[in-house]
Each structure stands twice: as C-alpha cells, then as structure tokens.
Design a protein around this motif. Structure first.
Motif, PDB file in Angstrom:
ATOM      1  N   LYS A  13       0.622 -12.887 -10.995  1.00  0.00           N
ATOM      2  CA  LYS A  13       0.011 -11.639 -10.521  1.00  0.00           C
ATOM      3  C   LYS A  13       0.590 -11.221  -9.172  1.00  0.00           C
ATOM      4  O   LYS A  13       0.997 -10.074  -8.985  1.00  0.00           O
ATOM      5  CB  LYS A  13      -1.515 -11.812 -10.404  1.00  0.00           C
ATOM      6  CG  LYS A  13      -2.177 -12.279 -11.689  1.00  0.00           C
ATOM      7  CD  LYS A  13      -3.665 -12.430 -11.533  1.00  0.00           C
ATOM      8  CE  LYS A  13      -4.071 -13.504 -10.543  1.00  0.00           C
ATOM      9  NZ  LYS A  13      -3.710 -14.878 -10.949  1.00  0.00           N
ATOM     10  N   SER A  14       0.623 -12.173  -8.238  1.00  0.00           N
ATOM     11  CA  SER A  14       1.182 -11.844  -6.920  1.00  0.00           C
ATOM     12  C   SER A  14       2.651 -11.473  -7.033  1.00  0.00           C
ATOM     13  O   SER A  14       3.124 -10.552  -6.360  1.00  0.00           O
ATOM     14  CB  SER A  14       1.023 -13.032  -5.970  1.00  0.00           C
ATOM     15  OG  SER A  14      -0.320 -13.376  -5.843  1.00  0.00           O
ATOM     16  N   THR A  15       3.348 -12.175  -7.877  1.00  0.00           N
ATOM     17  CA  THR A  15       4.764 -11.892  -8.090  1.00  0.00           C
ATOM     18  C   THR A  15       4.969 -10.447  -8.522  1.00  0.00           C
ATOM     19  O   THR A  15       5.829  -9.736  -8.006  1.00  0.00           O
ATOM     20  CB  THR A  15       5.329 -12.838  -9.165  1.00  0.00           C
ATOM     21  OG1 THR A  15       5.078 -14.177  -8.758  1.00  0.00           O
ATOM     22  CG2 THR A  15       6.798 -12.625  -9.382  1.00  0.00           C
TER      23      THR A  15
ATOM     24  N   PHE B 206      -2.782  -8.054   1.612  1.00  0.00           N
ATOM     25  CA  PHE B 206      -2.341  -9.359   1.144  1.00  0.00           C
ATOM     26  C   PHE B 206      -3.512 -10.301   0.898  1.00  0.00           C
ATOM     27  O   PHE B 206      -4.652 -10.027   1.269  1.00  0.00           O
ATOM     28  CB  PHE B 206      -1.390  -9.985   2.164  1.00  0.00           C
ATOM     29  CG  PHE B 206      -0.130  -9.205   2.349  1.00  0.00           C
ATOM     30  CD1 PHE B 206       0.958  -9.421   1.532  1.00  0.00           C
ATOM     31  CD2 PHE B 206      -0.036  -8.248   3.351  1.00  0.00           C
ATOM     32  CE1 PHE B 206       2.125  -8.703   1.699  1.00  0.00           C
ATOM     33  CE2 PHE B 206       1.128  -7.520   3.528  1.00  0.00           C
ATOM     34  CZ  PHE B 206       2.209  -7.747   2.698  1.00  0.00           C
ATOM     35  N   GLN B 207      -3.167 -11.426   0.299  1.00  0.00           N
ATOM     36  CA  GLN B 207      -4.183 -12.438   0.015  1.00  0.00           C
ATOM     37  C   GLN B 207      -4.775 -12.993   1.323  1.00  0.00           C
ATOM     38  O   GLN B 207      -5.923 -13.358   1.388  1.00  0.00           O
ATOM     39  CB  GLN B 207      -3.547 -13.574  -0.796  1.00  0.00           C
ATOM     40  CG  GLN B 207      -4.310 -13.918  -2.046  1.00  0.00           C
ATOM     41  CD  GLN B 207      -3.502 -14.785  -3.010  1.00  0.00           C
ATOM     42  OE1 GLN B 207      -2.284 -14.672  -3.103  1.00  0.00           O
ATOM     43  NE2 GLN B 207      -4.182 -15.640  -3.738  1.00  0.00           N
ATOM     44  N   GLU B 208      -3.934 -13.069   2.372  1.00  0.00           N
ATOM     45  CA  GLU B 208      -4.403 -13.506   3.694  1.00  0.00           C
ATOM     46  C   GLU B 208      -4.366 -12.303   4.636  1.00  0.00           C
ATOM     47  O   GLU B 208      -3.667 -11.345   4.376  1.00  0.00           O
ATOM     48  CB  GLU B 208      -3.513 -14.606   4.276  1.00  0.00           C
ATOM     49  CG  GLU B 208      -2.790 -15.502   3.298  1.00  0.00           C
ATOM     50  CD  GLU B 208      -1.569 -14.837   2.694  1.00  0.00           C
ATOM     51  OE1 GLU B 208      -1.036 -13.888   3.290  1.00  0.00           O
ATOM     52  OE2 GLU B 208      -1.159 -15.269   1.594  1.00  0.00           O
TER      53      GLU B 208
ATOM     54  N   LEU C  57      -3.468  -4.397  -3.945  1.00  0.00           N
ATOM     55  CA  LEU C  57      -4.383  -5.348  -3.326  1.00  0.00           C
ATOM     56  C   LEU C  57      -4.282  -6.692  -4.027  1.00  0.00           C
ATOM     57  O   LEU C  57      -4.407  -6.770  -5.244  1.00  0.00           O
ATOM     58  CB  LEU C  57      -5.826  -4.841  -3.412  1.00  0.00           C
ATOM     59  CG  LEU C  57      -6.143  -3.490  -2.783  1.00  0.00           C
ATOM     60  CD1 LEU C  57      -6.252  -2.434  -3.848  1.00  0.00           C
ATOM     61  CD2 LEU C  57      -7.425  -3.556  -1.994  1.00  0.00           C
ATOM     62  N   ASP C  58      -4.051  -7.727  -3.259  1.00  0.00           N
ATOM     63  CA  ASP C  58      -3.947  -9.067  -3.827  1.00  0.00           C
ATOM     64  C   ASP C  58      -5.183  -9.876  -3.434  1.00  0.00           C
ATOM     65  O   ASP C  58      -5.255 -10.394  -2.326  1.00  0.00           O
ATOM     66  CB  ASP C  58      -2.672  -9.746  -3.322  1.00  0.00           C
ATOM     67  CG  ASP C  58      -2.308 -10.966  -4.153  1.00  0.00           C
ATOM     68  OD1 ASP C  58      -3.148 -11.388  -4.966  1.00  0.00           O
ATOM     69  OD2 ASP C  58      -1.192 -11.478  -3.987  1.00  0.00           O
ATOM     70  N   GLU C  59      -6.115  -9.963  -4.331  1.00  0.00           N
ATOM     71  CA  GLU C  59      -7.385 -10.653  -4.064  1.00  0.00           C
ATOM     72  C   GLU C  59      -7.921 -10.359  -2.661  1.00  0.00           C
ATOM     73  O   GLU C  59      -8.129 -11.267  -1.873  1.00  0.00           O
ATOM     74  CB  GLU C  59      -7.216 -12.161  -4.234  1.00  0.00           C
ATOM     75  CG  GLU C  59      -6.735 -12.516  -5.622  1.00  0.00           C
ATOM     76  CD  GLU C  59      -6.513 -14.007  -5.753  1.00  0.00           C
ATOM     77  OE1 GLU C  59      -7.278 -14.757  -5.155  1.00  0.00           O
ATOM     78  OE2 GLU C  59      -5.568 -14.399  -6.456  1.00  0.00           O
ATOM     79  N   PRO C  60      -8.133  -9.080  -2.375  1.00  0.00           N
ATOM     80  CA  PRO C  60      -8.433  -8.706  -0.994  1.00  0.00           C
ATOM     81  C   PRO C  60      -9.789  -9.201  -0.519  1.00  0.00           C
ATOM     82  O   PRO C  60      -9.986  -9.413   0.667  1.00  0.00           O
ATOM     83  CB  PRO C  60      -8.419  -7.179  -1.040  1.00  0.00           C
ATOM     84  CG  PRO C  60      -8.776  -6.848  -2.456  1.00  0.00           C
ATOM     85  CD  PRO C  60      -8.168  -7.936  -3.282  1.00  0.00           C
TER      86      PRO C  60
HETATM   87 MG   LIG Z   1      -1.572 -14.771  -6.077  1.00  0.00          MG
END
Ligand SMILES: [Mg+2]
Ligand SMILES: Nc1ncnc2c1ncn2[C@@H]1O[C@H](COP(=O)(O)OP(=O)(O)OP(=O)(O)O)[C@@H](O)[C@H]1O
Lengths: 284, 246
Positions: free
Chosen positions: B41-43, B77-79, B150-153
């Motif tokens: 997913k992030s990729t 990002f995730q972070e 949005l990556d797992e925001p």
């Molecule tokens: Mg990810």
C-alpha cells in the motif's frame, strides 16, 4: 501539600520518592552555587596545603613554587604588558588555524557529503591522512614554510580540520531521508533542499565538530610554539624551562587552561542558542 | 483532479512488491486502499506521489502522465516527519509561499481546526505523538492539495481525536473537492470516509476486490449498513480464504 500527605501515608515507598523530589527541588534553588562550592572544596584545600608546604620549604621552590609566587608571576606579566601580547599572539594563531581548518573542512566535507563521486575520490585519501599522527607533520611543515607563522597556522589548521570534516560528513550523510522526502513533496529544488533541510539537520553535528576542532587547535598551538617561537604562551613554556623558572611554566599552563575553557564556553553558548530545539541530548 | 493508474508494478531488487495495479479516481473521489501488512500500500502511494519513480506502468494526473512530484499533490505520511528545528507554526507554513502574514493566518486556522490552537510556538520535541501527527495533518491540508495521499494518517491517534480528524478531513474535502487516496488498516474509517474501497491482497500485492459504497458519508458510524460493509471487507481480507480470483 494535602495531596502529598495522603500519598505518603498510603504508600511508604512513595513517601521516600516524594521526599527525594522535595529535597531535589530545594537543591535546585541554590543548586549551581552549591555545586560550585562543593566542587571547590578539594582544590582549595590542596592549594592551601601546597602554599603551606612551600612556605615551610618542604617543597623546593626551584621545582614547585608556591601558588602565590605563580600568581605574582602572572600579575607582574600583566602589569608590564607582556602577558597580553603572549595571550594575544597565541589566541590569534589558534583563531587563524581554526578558521583555515574549518573553511577547508566545510568545503571538502560538503563535497564528500553531497556527492557520491567526491566521497569515492576524496574520502579514502583523507582517512589515510587521518591515521598519520598529526604532530609527525611538524618537521615537514618547518622544512616547507620555515619556522614563522605560516607553518604554525598550518599545523593548527591540520588539527582543527579532521574533527570538523568528519562531523560535517556524518552530519550531512546522516540527514533523515524521510525529512528530505517532505521537502520533495513541496517541490523544493536541490538548493532549497540543502538550505532548508540538510543544513539545519546537519548543524548539531557541525557544531560538535567545531568544539572538538577548537580543543585540538589549542593542543596543536602548544606543539607549534614549542618548536620555535619568540612570543606566545608556548614560548613561555620554553622560556621557563630554559631559565629554570617553574613558576613561568605553571603560569603558562594555567593560562592555557583558562583561555581554552573560555573559547569552548563561547562555542557552547552558540551551540545552546542555535540548538535549543534539539531533543534530550545531554550537551557537555 | 483525476488520477489514473495503468498497469503499475513495483519491483525491489527482483522482488515484486505490487503487481499490475489498475484503478482510477474521478475528481473529488475518496478511495480507500486496504490490505494486510506488506502488500504494497505504501509503495503504491509513493509511486503516485512521485517520490518513487522506479515503478513500471503509468500514472496519470489529470490526464497527463508524469513521474515527477506534482505540486498539487499532498502527502500525509505514516509518521509525522516534522522538522525538529522549526516550531509548530513554522512546520505548518513550510510548504507555503508568499506573504508571511497570509501564511501565518492560514496556518493558524488549520492548527485551530486540528485542535492545536496555542501550541504554535512549541517545538516538535515538546509534542506528544498524537499532537505531532495533527501538526503533520495541518501541514498537508494548509496547501489545499487537489490530490491528497494519506498513509494511515490517524493510526497513532486515540479513537476520539481520530473521529474529529476524520470529520476535519471531510470538511476540507467538501470545500476543496480534493481527490483522496487513503491507506488505512481501520475498516470503520474506510467505510466512513470512502466512496470506494480497493482491497489489495497477497505478495506481490494485487487488487483483490473493489467495493463501491454508494451511501458514502451518509453512513453513520456504527450503523447497520456500515456493519454490512465491514463484514464484506473482513471476509475478503480473511487470510484463510483463497483469493477470489484464484
Ligand atoms: Mg505502509
Ligand atoms: N525501499 C524498499 N526496498 C526494498 N523493499 C521494499 C522497499 N519498500 C518496500 N519494500 C517491500 O515492498 C513490500 C510492500 O511494502 P509496503 O511498505 O508498501 O507495505 P504496506 O502495505 O504499506 O505495509 P504496512 O501496512 O505494514 O505499512 C514489502 O514486502 C517490503 O519489504
């Protein structure tokens, strides 16, 4: 207060912790004053004993003169003005060498940090140079540049160069790739990335490099002045040795310590100012 | 802005992470990407953003294929990824250009809406994890991106803040009609926010299923209909089940 009381009655262990905290806070008020006093007890006692032993002539004056004698030596030099010129010339040498070494370190460090090619070309060579004990350069520098200022300043610059260079390289290559990605999302170009992200992120490491570079600068100025100088604190060391006056030597040592500490303190001040955002890191 | 992925694959050192992804998003659509950990997913999101250019296939933004970072695309990002040397306010205005006064006003407005009024002068080291992530959200929203990735925001936030920020995201979406691609592990979040949910499965990750949520954003949290979608998604994510396409 009441809340604290409740806590203490119910949990005896907590009581101890609270108590420690409370005394800790008390210490906090006069903390710095108290540590200064605590830290000076032993040195002051030793000084008094030393002075006493010297007066009783247990310690021979031609080897270890009394603290007051040393102090008077410094005072006399201060009065006839020679002290300031010695301090001045030594400080200027360190300063020049520091600036020179830092500039070269910034240029090479940035090249190596930013360009893979430059790293492959330069870094192995610089690492090899680093493993030469720097004082081994002394005869060569004298041969090349004579015994005057250039060889001394170069000597100091070599000492300053390595810690600054190494820290710049590790600062730049250690910048978090994730932060750079944030910049890329805002379509920053390379120049903006460097200015707005890489430089601020590498700053802590750079300042650490400056501080250890300066420390080495003071070490190298001693070597540089020992090898031949007609002025400077290092020259006082030689003079003291030749005229059999230990008070001059010890006075010079003390002066080295004081101005060395003073210059580091200035850098530390700059460090605290510019890195107040840094997390946690205990800075010495 | 519309978004279209055509046969997008990404291979890392001979190992395929995602394979043959095709989907498109109409302007203003909210797409959810759901899938087990490591299915790419992030990729995929990084490929869309332009941060990663090593993929095969084509990604078109508003009809033009490009591999560069598009300046109307925002990424959360995730972070948090805040700049530690900048204050909260400076972090939020980082990507803005123009008049300083204007920038500050905009940033203050968004900081207020993520519940951080009064924290403008703090440095990231003084923030809790959730606060930092909210700053990151404000930083991405303040530029009014037309495509928002949005990556797992919200995964680092408590349930209550999470709901508030989901609603904030919807508010922003209503005013700007951004196209949104949301990667999430939270099925409730997906059903609450998304028009369409794309489920990735396997390694390499491939599209397993697309679920259209026709009542999107009229679904109340915890409603029966939401529970129905949730079950459907859970069933298709079930690791024991054979992939429906095999
Ligand atoms: Mg990810
Ligand atoms: N830079 C990289 N180099 C090599 N392999 C990578 C890289 N980035 C991702 N991968 C691989 O690609 C696969 C997908 O990773 P990705 O981060 O996209 O997963 P994800 O679906 O986002 O997982 P999660 O839900 O845990 O965040 C993983 O197997 C991972 O090992």
């Amino acid at each position: 207060m009441k809340y604290k009381g409740e806590l203490t009655t119910s949990v005896p262990l907590k009581k101890q912790i609270e108590k420690n905290k409370a005394t800790g806070k008390l210490n906090g008020f006069s903390g710095s004053g108290r540590t200064v006093i605590l830290g000076s007890i032993i040195p002051v006692t030793l000084l008094i004993i030393w002075e006493g032993l010297s007066r009783l002539e247990v310690l021979p004056a031609y080897q270890l003169p009394a603290p007051t004698v040393i102090f008077n030596t410094i005072l006399t030099m201060a009065q006839d003005g020679t002290l300031w010129s010695h301090i001045g010339i030594t400080t200027i040498r360190v300063f020049q060498g520091f600036i020179l070494g830092t500039i070269v370190a910034i240029i090479l460090g940035s090249l190596v940090g930013f360009y893979k090619k430059a790293e492959q070309l330069l870094d192995p060579m610089l690492q090899a140079f680093r493993s030469i004990p720097s004082l081994a350069w002394v005869p060569l520098f004298i041969l090349w540049m004579g015994i005057g200022e250039p060889s001394k300043v170069t000597m100091i610059a070599v000492g300053v160069f390595f810690p600054v260079y190494l820290n710049i390289v590790s600062g730049i290559s250690g910048v978090d790739r994730k932060l750079i990605e944030v910049g890329k999302m805002y379509s920053l170009n390379n120049f903006q990335l460097i200015k707005r992200i890489i430089l601020p992120a590498a700053l802590p490491s750079f300042i650490v490099g400056l501080r250890s570079g300066l420390g080495l600068g003071w070490m190298f100025v001693v070597a540089a002045e020992l090898m031949g100088a007609s002025q400077g604190l290092g020259y006082l060391l030689v003079l003291g040795q030749n005229t059999l006056s230990p008070e001059t030597i010890i006075a010079s040592i003390i002066l080295f310590a004081v101005i060395g500490k003073l210059s580091d303190w200035i850098l530390k001040l700059i460090q605290d100012r510019s890195l107040h955002w840094q997390d946690g890191l205990e800075r010495s | 802005m519309s978004l279209e992925l055509r046969d997008v694959s990404r291979t890392f050192d001979g190992k395929t992470a995602v394979n043959n992804i095709n989907f498109s998003a109409k302007p203003g659509e909210i797409i959810g990407l759901l899938g087990t950990s490591g299915c790419g997913k992030s990729t995929l999101l990084r490929a869309i953003s332009g941060l990663d250019r090593g993929y095969d296939g084509e990604i078109a933004i508003n009809g033009t294929t490009t591999k560069a970072v598009h300046d109307k695309v925002g990424f959360i990002f995730q972070e948090p990824r805040l700049f530690p040397w900048l204050t909260v306010l400076e972090n939020v205005t980082f990507g803005l250009k123009g008049d300083k006064q204007d920038m500050t006003e905009r940033a203050t407005k968004y900081l207020e809406s993520v519940g951080l009024k009064g924290s403008e002068k703090l440095y990231p080291k003084q923030l809790s994890g959730g606060m930092a992530q909210r700053v990151a959200i404000a930083r991405a929203l303040v530029t009014s991106p037309e495509i928002l990735l949005l990556d797992e925001p919200f995964s680092a936030l408590d349930a209550f803040t999470k709901m508030q920020l989901q609603d904030l995201l919807l508010d922003v979406w209503k005013t700007h009609q951004s196209t949104i691609v949301l990667v999430t592990h939270d099925i409730d979040e997906a059903t609450y926010l998304c028009d369409r949910i794309i489920i990735l499965r396997g390694q390499p990750g491939e599209i397993d299923k697309e679920i259209e949520i026709s009542e999107a954003r009229n679904l109340e949290r915890g409603s029966e209909k939401a529970a129905f979608y949730k079950k459907e998604i859970l069933d298709s994510l079930d690791l024991n089940k054979q992939s429906s396409r095999i």
